[in-house]
Design a protein around this motif. Structure first.
Motif, mmCIF file in Angstrom:
data_model
loop_
_atom_site.group_PDB
_atom_site.id
_atom_site.type_symbol
_atom_site.label_atom_id
_atom_site.label_comp_id
_atom_site.label_asym_id
_atom_site.label_seq_id
_atom_site.Cartn_x
_atom_site.Cartn_y
_atom_site.Cartn_z
ATOM 1 N N TRP A 316 -27.822 43.769 3.169
ATOM 2 C CA TRP A 316 -29.212 43.700 2.688
ATOM 3 C C TRP A 316 -29.353 44.372 1.331
ATOM 4 N N VAL A 317 -28.585 45.447 1.111
ATOM 5 C CA VAL A 317 -28.596 46.083 -0.210
ATOM 6 C C VAL A 317 -28.096 45.099 -1.261
ATOM 7 N N ALA A 318 -26.978 44.406 -0.954
ATOM 8 C CA ALA A 318 -26.426 43.422 -1.896
ATOM 9 C C ALA A 318 -27.423 42.303 -2.154
ATOM 10 N N LEU A 319 -28.113 41.853 -1.103
ATOM 11 C CA LEU A 319 -29.066 40.748 -1.239
ATOM 12 C C LEU A 319 -30.231 41.134 -2.152
ATOM 13 N N VAL A 320 -30.839 42.286 -1.890
ATOM 14 C CA VAL A 320 -31.981 42.732 -2.700
ATOM 15 C C VAL A 320 -31.539 43.015 -4.133
ATOM 16 N N TYR A 321 -30.399 43.670 -4.280
ATOM 17 C CA TYR A 321 -29.873 44.013 -5.602
ATOM 18 C C TYR A 321 -29.614 42.752 -6.429
ATOM 19 N N ALA A 322 -28.991 41.758 -5.799
ATOM 20 C CA ALA A 322 -28.675 40.520 -6.507
ATOM 21 C C ALA A 322 -29.935 39.723 -6.830
ATOM 22 N N ALA A 323 -30.890 39.685 -5.902
ATOM 23 C CA ALA A 323 -32.129 38.937 -6.141
ATOM 24 C C ALA A 323 -32.897 39.520 -7.323
ATOM 25 N N ALA A 324 -32.987 40.832 -7.378
ATOM 26 C CA ALA A 324 -33.687 41.479 -8.499
ATOM 27 C C ALA A 324 -32.963 41.199 -9.812
ATOM 28 N N GLY A 325 -31.631 41.297 -9.782
ATOM 29 C CA GLY A 325 -30.862 41.042 -10.997
ATOM 30 C C GLY A 325 -30.993 39.612 -11.471
ATOM 31 N N THR A 326 -30.985 38.657 -10.537
ATOM 32 C CA THR A 326 -31.116 37.242 -10.899
ATOM 33 C C THR A 326 -32.474 36.961 -11.534
ATOM 34 N N LEU A 327 -33.531 37.498 -10.949
ATOM 35 C CA LEU A 327 -34.876 37.285 -11.484
ATOM 36 C C LEU A 327 -34.998 37.843 -12.900
ATOM 37 N N ILE A 328 -34.524 39.055 -13.114
ATOM 38 C CA ILE A 328 -34.625 39.680 -14.444
ATOM 39 C C ILE A 328 -33.780 38.902 -15.454
ATOM 40 N N THR A 329 -32.581 38.476 -15.034
ATOM 41 C CA THR A 329 -31.713 37.697 -15.923
ATOM 42 C C THR A 329 -32.397 36.407 -16.359
ATOM 43 N N HIS A 330 -33.036 35.727 -15.411
ATOM 44 C CA HIS A 330 -33.715 34.471 -15.743
ATOM 45 C C HIS A 330 -34.867 34.705 -16.717
ATOM 46 N N LEU A 331 -35.634 35.754 -16.485
ATOM 47 C CA LEU A 331 -36.764 36.037 -17.374
ATOM 48 C C LEU A 331 -36.290 36.353 -18.793
ATOM 49 N N GLY A 406 -23.487 45.134 -14.325
ATOM 50 C CA GLY A 406 -22.089 45.076 -13.915
ATOM 51 C C GLY A 406 -21.468 46.448 -13.748
ATOM 52 N N GLN A 407 -21.875 47.406 -14.576
ATOM 53 C CA GLN A 407 -21.342 48.759 -14.448
ATOM 54 C C GLN A 407 -21.832 49.449 -13.182
ATOM 55 N N LEU A 408 -23.047 49.160 -12.792
ATOM 56 C CA LEU A 408 -23.642 49.814 -11.625
ATOM 57 C C LEU A 408 -23.125 49.229 -10.314
ATOM 58 N N SER A 409 -22.819 47.920 -10.323
ATOM 59 C CA SER A 409 -22.470 47.214 -9.083
ATOM 60 C C SER A 409 -21.315 47.830 -8.308
ATOM 61 N N GLU A 442 -21.843 40.551 -3.341
ATOM 62 C CA GLU A 442 -22.710 40.760 -4.509
ATOM 63 C C GLU A 442 -22.339 39.789 -5.633
ATOM 64 N N GLY A 443 -21.032 39.554 -5.806
ATOM 65 C CA GLY A 443 -20.600 38.613 -6.831
ATOM 66 C C GLY A 443 -21.072 37.198 -6.544
ATOM 67 N N ALA A 444 -21.037 36.794 -5.253
ATOM 68 C CA ALA A 444 -21.520 35.466 -4.880
ATOM 69 C C ALA A 444 -23.026 35.351 -5.085
ATOM 70 N N LEU A 445 -23.753 36.397 -4.719
ATOM 71 C CA LEU A 445 -25.209 36.365 -4.855
ATOM 72 C C LEU A 445 -25.653 36.409 -6.314
ATOM 73 N N THR A 446 -24.805 36.957 -7.188
ATOM 74 C CA THR A 446 -25.174 37.052 -8.610
ATOM 75 C C THR A 446 -24.502 35.958 -9.434
#
Length: 694
Positions: A316-331, A406-409, A442-446
């Motif tokens: 769940w940590v990986a899921l939330v972390y990746a979802a937030a990163g994907t949204l910010i990346t898209h914006l 990427g450094q934090l992951s 996390e890599g798959a989700l991102t």
């Protein structure tokens, strides 16, 4: 697909029955997913053929993996293969893949993508393929489908090997921690080495097969675009109407390659539809496989600093972390699609200007136009630089975020696993395995974070090919004239000839032509004489009325500035005929008839003849083409304007002698031309007036 859907439905019912008997919720889920897959197969008629390959493959795997799991459950799995038992969730996983494929097949951008990809996978051309000395004949789409299925299965096997190696990694580090030398060497030599060898071998095989698939795909799709771009004079009509399909040469030469595999080895210039399809399958496979592993490894993990345990916490940590990163990346990166679309245009514009300067170097030199050309090139290169700087500014922001991300992951899984390791509840091997599983999930989700820039470039390529398709279709369907093909004689009946902007150039044109009666067309410059000839040949798309055209090859138009291809002189003279159509004696005789005896012995010389020959020599070379082609109707659009009157008269006399069955239609301003024509037409006040030649 209906039979396959029925088979999946039967398997789904069987899974449901077994699930009820064994009270296993996994089988209940598999039963429901299988019935949905069966529905997808039943309704897959409109689905892209390219996506049907994946839908069919995953449907078959749902049955195969499910039955293999049943064999293990009921004791029918071979004891010798006990370590390779199919996980209970694998059939459910591929069933979900099939459902996802069916769902995304209705997404608009995927529809645009598969519309282009399907052309190759629907190809019914007969082709030859083979492995080493073994050669066989097959259908292109069958071979392409087989290669894709093989590559997907191979990719899934690579994911399975990665999962197996994660367990090796756990046991290997445990052996190091426990200082167990025999186990260390056993794991290294008898577990790691065989699986590593198999994995490397699979990568080599994948590279070879995928490379052959890509080059065959590119060859077929390039030939398709060339054929459709040239069909029905679409290339000419597109150049007249302008529109969004700029630089068609780039779209065929570069965008097709980039669409398939990024246009370079290993995605050196990005990735294409093939790469993304395989990578997404691999990503989804890794996600599911390692998500299950990560869930089990972190089942009892607590939030740092608390005693609160959450099942599958790190998942769940990986899921939330990746979802937030994907949204910010898209914006941040959303404008990149527009920027990269523009980049390809300005690059092509600059390159085309350089090529055009090379083609017209003599004219530029004679006019001392180098300064003007330099200014124009600087302007076009300035647009390129401006686009590049805009891209740098946007990618700077994207790089800053993805770099920090990427450094934090890699740190996150250790933050959650370290308290358990230090407390002695898990050993080093489990800790490293947990971190590795988290990295895979996390890599798959991102996926979209990792490939966002490349995806933006791919979307620009897709938009360029889609607009190119639309422009070709419009050019082939936009025909204001009613064309009577295969007529005895060319003619215009009640025709109105318009300009590309819609303004009428000539109206009420009735131009019946009769074999043996040569026609001379005259009129003021810009009155529409050349456009009249182009309408008469059927290539001019703007206007209305009836156009009659003779069968192909029976009418030939020679423009004032003929096209002279680069290459051997022989090929330049016989253009557009195929090599071997005429022997060298015929070609040399035609050159002599056209008053080019100095070229008769230079047929093997390759050169840029449009630069080598003067304007008058190029016009006489075109006359030699007409002598060889012997058309029934020869249209000369000021095709002798660069010749002196004496040479022009000699050319017309020669044509009358060598081509007695050919009717001439000429555009010219010299009064001396009247002697070689029996009728005269004058373009005047937006119309055409016929009269006897005087």
């Amino acid at each position: 697909m209906r039979l396959l859907g029925l088979a999946v439905a039967i398997f789904g019912v069987l899974s449901g029955i077994v699930g009820l008997q064994m009270a296993d919720p996994t089988l209940d889920l598999l039963a429901g997913a299988s019935l949905i897959v069966a529905f997808c197969c039943e309704r897959s008629g409109p689905v892209s053929r390219f996506l049907k390959i994946f839908l069919a493959l995953f449907s078959v795997e749902t049955i195969v993996f499910g039955l293999a799991n049943f064999a293990a459950r009921f004791g029918y799995w071979p004891k010798s293969l006990e370590d390779a038992q199919i996980p209970p969730t694998l059939a459910l996983t591929v069933a979900m893949f099939a459902i996802i494929v069916f769902a995304v097949s209705h997404v608009p951008v995927v529809l645009s993508l598969t519309r282009i990809a399907d052309r190759f996978f629907n190809a019914d051309d007969e082709t030859t393929a083979g492995f080493g000395p073994l050669r066989f004949k097959t259908i292109e789409r069958v071979l392409a489908t087989g290669m894709v299925v093989f590559l997907v299965v191979l990719n899934q096997a690579q994911v399975a090997i990665s999962v197996r190696l994660s367990f090796f990694n756990r046991d290997f580090f445990n052996a190091i921690q426990e200082k167990n030398a025999p186990e260390f060497w056993r794991m290294l030599l008898w577990v790691f080495m065989p699986w590593a060898f198999i994995y490397v071998a699979s990568m080599v095989i994948e590279f070879v097969v995928s490379s052959y698939l890509v080059i065959r795909w590119r060859r077929w799709l390039t030939q398709f675009y060339i054929a459709h771009w040239l069909k029905n004079h679409a290339h000419y009509r597109m150049s007249l109407s302008g529109g969004p399909a700029d630089n068609p040469d780039q779209r065929i030469a570069e965008d097709v390659a980039r669409f398939i595999d990024g246009g370079g080895e290993g995605g050196a210039f990005g990735y294409g539809v093939y790469n993304y399809s395989i990578m997404l399958i691999s990503t989804l496979s890794s996600l599911v496989s390692f998500a299950i592993l990560l869930w089990s490894l972190s089942a009892n993990f607590t939030f740092p600093g608390t005693n609160f345990a959450f099942p599958g916490l790190l998942f769940w940590v990986a899921l939330v972390y990746a979802a937030a990163g994907t949204l910010i990346t898209h914006l941040i990166g959303r404008p990149l699609v527009r920027i990269m679309f523009g980049r390809q245009k300005v690059e092509a514009d600059f390159r085309f200007s350089l090529a055009r300067l090379r083609e017209y170097s003599e004219q530029v030199a004679l006019l001392n136009g180098e300064k003007a050309e330099a200014l124009d090139l600087r302007k076009k290169f300035g647009a390129l630089i401006a686009n590049y700087l805009e891209m740098i500014n946007q990618r700077k922001k994207l790089t800053a975020f993805t770099g920090f991300y990427g450094q934090l992951s890699p740190i996150i899984p250790y933050v959650f696993a370290a308290p358990f390791y230090f407390a002695g509840k898990i050993n080093l091997g489990v800790m490293t395995q947990t971190a590795g599983a988290f990295g895979h999930v996390e890599g798959a989700l991102t996926f979209f974070i990792t490939y966002y820039s490349s995806l933006a470039g791919f979307r620009a390529v897709l938009d360029r090919l889609t607009s190119f398709d639309a422009a070709i279709e419009a050019a082939q369907t936009e025909q204001g004239f009613t064309v009577e093909a295969g007529a005895q004689a060319p003619a215009l009946r009640d025709a109105a000839i318009a300009l590309p902007n819609g303004l009428t150039l000539l109206a009420g044109v009735d131009l019946p032509l009769e074999a043996g009666r040569n026609l001379l067309v005259s009129g003021a410059s810009g009155s529409g004489k050349s456009t009249l000839f182009r309408a008469l040949t059927g290539v001019w798309p703007f206007g209305s009325g009836e156009v009659a055209t003779p069968p192909p090859g029976r009418m030939l138009l020679l423009p004032q500035r003929p096209y002279v291809p680069i290459g051997q002189l022989r090929d330049a003279v016989i253009y557009p005929a195929e090599a071997g159509r005429y022997d060298d004696k015929e070609i040399a005789a035609a050159l002599i008839d056209a008053r080019l005896p100095q070229l008769a012995d230079k047929l093997d010389i390759a050169d840029n003849w449009s630069l080598r020959l003067s304007g008058g020599e190029q016009q006489r070379l075109a006359i030699a083409r007409a002598v060889l082609a012997r058309p029934d109707w020869l249209l000369l659009d000021e095709a002798t304007a660069a010749l002196d009157e004496e040479t022009e008269a000699a050319i017309y006399k020669m044509l009358a002698e060598r081509l007695p069955q050919t009717t001439l239609l000429s555009i010219g301003h010299r009064s001396t031309l009247a002697a070689f024509h029996t009728e005269k037409a004058k373009v005047l006040d937006g119309g055409v007036v016929l009269s006897p030649a005087s």
